[in-house]
Design a protein around this motif. Structure first.
Motif, short mmCIF file in Angstrom:
data_model
loop_
_atom_site.label_atom_id
_atom_site.label_comp_id
_atom_site.label_asym_id
_atom_site.label_seq_id
_atom_site.Cartn_x
_atom_site.Cartn_y
_atom_site.Cartn_z
N CYS A 400 38.99 35.38 61.15
CA CYS A 400 38.90 34.15 60.37
C CYS A 400 39.26 34.40 58.91
CB CYS A 400 37.49 33.58 60.48
SG CYS A 400 37.30 31.93 59.80
N ASP A 401 38.82 35.52 58.37
CA ASP A 401 39.07 35.85 56.97
C ASP A 401 39.42 37.32 56.83
OD1 ASP A 401 38.25 33.38 55.29
OD2 ASP A 401 36.57 33.64 56.68
N VAL A 402 40.45 37.59 56.05
CA VAL A 402 40.84 38.96 55.73
C VAL A 402 41.11 39.02 54.23
CG1 VAL A 402 42.55 40.78 56.03
CG2 VAL A 402 41.85 39.41 58.00
N TRP A 403 40.53 40.00 53.57
CA TRP A 403 40.81 40.23 52.16
C TRP A 403 41.14 41.69 51.99
CZ3 TRP A 403 42.83 39.27 47.89
CH2 TRP A 403 42.41 39.79 46.66
N LEU A 404 42.38 41.98 51.57
CA LEU A 404 42.83 43.33 51.31
C LEU A 404 42.93 43.49 49.79
CD1 LEU A 404 45.66 43.48 54.01
CD2 LEU A 404 43.29 44.27 54.23
N PRO A 405 41.85 43.96 49.14
CA PRO A 405 41.79 43.94 47.67
C PRO A 405 42.80 44.88 47.01
CG PRO A 405 39.92 45.13 48.59
CD PRO A 405 40.61 44.48 49.74
N ASP A 406 43.14 45.98 47.67
CA ASP A 406 44.12 46.89 47.07
C ASP A 406 45.53 46.30 47.12
OD1 ASP A 406 42.13 48.92 46.65
OD2 ASP A 406 42.22 49.32 48.79
N LEU A 407 45.85 45.70 48.24
CA LEU A 407 47.15 45.05 48.40
C LEU A 407 47.17 43.68 47.73
CD1 LEU A 407 49.64 46.13 49.92
CD2 LEU A 407 49.00 44.66 51.84
N GLN A 408 45.99 43.11 47.50
CA GLN A 408 45.81 41.76 46.96
C GLN A 408 46.45 40.72 47.88
OE1 GLN A 408 46.95 41.47 42.82
NE2 GLN A 408 45.39 42.92 42.17
N VAL A 409 46.11 40.83 49.15
CA VAL A 409 46.55 39.86 50.15
C VAL A 409 45.33 39.24 50.80
CG1 VAL A 409 47.64 39.61 52.43
CG2 VAL A 409 48.80 40.90 50.63
N MET A 410 45.34 37.89 50.89
CA MET A 410 44.26 37.19 51.58
C MET A 410 44.84 36.46 52.79
SD MET A 410 44.90 33.67 51.20
CE MET A 410 43.33 33.01 51.65
N PHE A 497 55.45 43.74 36.11
CA PHE A 497 55.38 42.33 36.50
C PHE A 497 54.38 42.23 37.65
CE2 PHE A 497 59.55 42.97 34.58
CZ PHE A 497 59.53 41.98 33.60
N GLU A 498 53.17 41.79 37.30
CA GLU A 498 52.07 41.89 38.25
C GLU A 498 51.12 40.70 38.14
OE1 GLU A 498 49.85 45.36 37.28
OE2 GLU A 498 49.39 44.71 35.25
N ALA A 499 50.28 40.58 39.14
CA ALA A 499 49.21 39.59 39.11
C ALA A 499 48.03 40.15 38.33
CB ALA A 499 48.78 39.23 40.53
N SER A 500 47.18 39.26 37.86
CA SER A 500 45.93 39.68 37.23
C SER A 500 44.81 38.78 37.71
CB SER A 500 46.04 39.64 35.70
OG SER A 500 46.38 38.33 35.25
N GLY A 501 43.61 39.32 37.68
CA GLY A 501 42.42 38.53 38.01
C GLY A 501 42.35 38.03 39.44
N ALA A 502 42.96 38.75 40.38
CA ALA A 502 42.94 38.29 41.77
C ALA A 502 41.53 38.38 42.34
CB ALA A 502 43.90 39.12 42.61
N SER A 503 41.10 37.32 43.01
CA SER A 503 39.78 37.31 43.64
C SER A 503 39.81 36.41 44.87
CB SER A 503 38.71 36.81 42.66
OG SER A 503 38.91 35.44 42.35
N TYR A 504 38.90 36.69 45.78
CA TYR A 504 38.84 35.93 47.03
C TYR A 504 37.39 35.72 47.42
CZ TYR A 504 39.54 34.73 51.97
OH TYR A 504 39.53 34.10 53.19
N ARG A 505 37.08 34.51 47.82
CA ARG A 505 35.76 34.24 48.38
C ARG A 505 35.93 33.32 49.57
NH1 ARG A 505 36.05 30.82 43.85
NH2 ARG A 505 35.51 28.63 44.27
#
Length: 645
Positions: A400-410, A497-505
């Protein structure tokens, strides 16, 4: 005092981080002397039954072996082609790499089939054809492919045969020849001792010596982070040296070096197990790393089974089912294909070794009858697990939910274990990932396992694909992803060239991913902040909200990519004419503020050689939706709601 404590904590965390980067899971376990002691000597090593062990082969799957024999019969009079210089030169003359590869790959596939057909039948019927194949391959100037030759005038499209180096397919070739030697060596000797002598000489000269004495970028020795080349090549080199090298010290030295090179891949690999090259490349990245561990355990009496307890390694395996959208589609950021090939046998074994039921069930789901045997580790292992595989539970985990914080993929879907309803996935990361597209903040939306808003993925590889012209190719650019163009600027390639502040809940009713994509754009885009928030309201809709802060606001265009026709039925209401999993037409609505944006739809023309890969993945139905901001403001909010009509 407080400052000192904080400093100690910071230093401790930094030291932990450095340790994690240098864990040396493989090379740090055994000394060279210990490794030589635990490796089974080459003359005694029987990872699979020898040709004359007919009782052993009686345990192999008969259907796979019979299928191999039927295929090999058509190759008994195979006319082994040479590979002329002009075929290699095509790559530098017009960018085409596929014509060379078609000839080279076919020869190796034919030889691998002939080897296993003789193993299956053991009547000598395929020996001469296999000898012709071995000799033909050994006479080639280059075992790799033209696309992997160094650029510039020194090579200019042809191999310098005096300075061999190891690429992906040179290593693959060595593997096939090594299995030919292992299974058919005695039969070759009965014809001429020169055959095995030639195999050993060519493998040593073209692969083992260069690996031990030349620098190769794919090893990661220069401090760079390796991609799939590392474990893929290592798995074939390991396979080869274990089978053909009878000098114990040389054999151990090569294996020891392979362990060090593999650690260069594993050490920086994300703890979450995410593969930035996508599910298709996982098959030769994380899965190839697993192949190495299988070989090591076969060659050293299970002395490397401890690897299966590593949480990072286990996550590496889990990635493949976590990245699944539905039965027919996988998450395809970067160069990944939306329809990744699934090796059911290997995935099932991987899951079994790490005691991961979801992975085993996932692998079993894709089992297919009628597979043929070939001379390679995965195929050989598959021959001996078919009864177990066909009695295993078939199930798609579909988390149902996957959060890969190192890859920053939800990844989020409406409900666990089902592809029904909405599916949302999005990415952060940076624009120097392996097989990178400029796609920070892009996302995909599926419904009932069918595509709605897509990542187009990669086309057919040509000379431009991995050159300085890579981002001139349309499907690698951010304006052909679900992303904005800001003040005429698209995202740029490079690590900064990167994302910043990525978060998932995630919760029962919704899943929310947020990130700032401002740093993905160059300075001239004048972006102070671009906070993108993506929300899956389970069972209802997907909402995309962009809160922007610009130094100037001259022109802003939002882009949406789809594989279905779309039209503006009324201002603020865009209808995408999609398709349900049963083939029925299903319409979806993208709602937006008509006072703020004006929408237009264009069909992307697919006409080049590079576009052939897009046609294979999606067909001739790629549409780009452009939403022009009517009166751009320095500070504003843009909102899209995606729902079923």
């Amino acid at each position: 005092m407080r400052t000192t404590v904080v400093s100690i904590i910071v230093l401790f965390l930094l030291s932990c981080s450095l340790f994690a980067q240098k864990e040396n899971l493989l090379s740090g376990k055994y000394s060279a002397a210990e490794l030589q002691r635990i490796l089974i000597p080459q003359k005694d090593w029987t990872p699979f039954p020898r040709l004359d062990d007919r009782e052993g082969w009686a345990r192999a799957d008969k259907n796979m072996l019979e299928s191999c024999i039927r295929t090999a019969e058509s190759y008994l009079d195979y006319d082994w082609p040479t590979i002329p210089a002009t075929l290699s030169l095509l790559y530098v003359r017009d960018g085409n790499r596929s014509r060379y590869e078609a000839v080279s790959f076919k020869k190796r596939n034919v030889l691998a089939t002939l080897i296993m057909a003789e193993v299956a039948e053991n009547k000598g019927r395929f020996i001469d054809a296999a000898i012709n194949g071995v000799w033909s391959v050994c006479e080639e100037s280059w075992w790799g492919v033209s696309a992997h030759l160094p650029g510039g005038k020194e090579y200019a499209g042809l191999m310098d045969v005096s300075r061999p180096f190891v690429d992906l397919f040179a290593a693959e070739t060595g593997k096939v020849l090594a299995w030919a030697d292992y299974f058919l060596g005695d039969r070759f000797d009965a014809v001429s001792p020169q055959i095995r002598k030639r195999i050993y000489r060519e493998i040593t000269y073209r692969l083992l010596d260069p690996f031990m004495t030349r620098d190769h970028g794919w090893t990661g020795k220069d401090g760079s982070i390796p991609n799939n080349w590392n474990p893929w090549i290592c798995s074939n080199l390991l396979n080869t040296v274990l089978l053909v090298e009878n000098d114990g010290q040389k054999r151990t030295a090569v294996v020891n070096e392979i362990l060090t090179v593999l650690d260069n891949f594993f050490n920086p690999y994300p703890q979450d197990g995410g593969c930035d090259e996508g599910p298709g490349y996982w098959n030769v990245a994380g899965a190839s790393f697993y192949d190495n561990i299988v070989l090591l355990n076969l060659a050293a009496g299970d002395a490397f089974r401890y690897v299966y307890e590593s949480e990072k390694f286990r996550n590496m395996g889990r990635y493949i089912y976590r990245a699944q959208i539905g039965e027919n589609y996988f998450l395809n950021f970067a160069d990944a294909s939306p329809r990744a090939g699934v090796d059911a046998n290997m995935i099932y074994r991987f899951g079994k070794d790490i005691d991961e039921r979801d992975m085993m069930d996932f692998g079993a789901f894709y089992r297919k009858p009628g597979a043929s045997a070939a001379a390679g580790l995965r195929s050989l292992c598959a021959l001996f697990i078919q009864d177990e595989l066909w009695n295993a539970t078939q199930r798609l985990p579909l988390p149902c939910d996957v959060w890969l914080p190192d890859l920053q993929v939800m990844i989020a879907r409406d409900r666990q274990g089902s592809s029904d309803g909405f599916y949302l996935a999005a990415k952060g990361g940076h624009n120097s990932e392996s097989h990178n597209h400029n796609d920070i903040g892009s996302y995909v939306v599926f419904y009932d396992g069918q595509p709605l808003l897509i990542d187009v993925g990669s086309g057919k590889y040509t000379a431009r694909t991995f050159s300085a012209d890579r981002y001139d190719i349309w499907f690698n650019r951010s304006d052909f992803h679900n992303l904005p163009t800001v003040n005429g600027c698209t995202q740029q390639p490079g690590r900064r060239f990167e994302a910043s502040g990525a978060s998932y809940r995630a919760g029962k009713s919704s899943a929310v991913f947020s990130l700032d994509i401002a740093k993905a754009y160059p300075e001239e885009a004048a972006v102070n902040g671009w906070k993108r928030t993506l929300t899956l309201n389970r069972g209802k809709k997907v909402v995309i909200r962009d809160a922007v802060d610009l130094k100037k606001a001259d022109a802003i265009v939002q882009h949406l990519m789809t594989c279905w026709p779309a039209e503006v039925t009324q201002p603020g209401r865009l209808v995408i004419h999609g398709q349900a999993k049963d083939g029925e037409n299903t319409d979806f609505v993208v709602a937006y503020n008509p006072k703020q944006m004006r929408a237009e739809v264009e069909k992307v023309t697919l006409s080049t050689e590079e576009d052939e890969g897009i046609l294979n993945g999606w067909g001739d139905r790629i549409y780009r939706i452009r939403l022009h901001v009517i009166a751009p403001k320095a500070k504003d909010t843009y909102l899209f709601e995606i729902m079923k009509k």
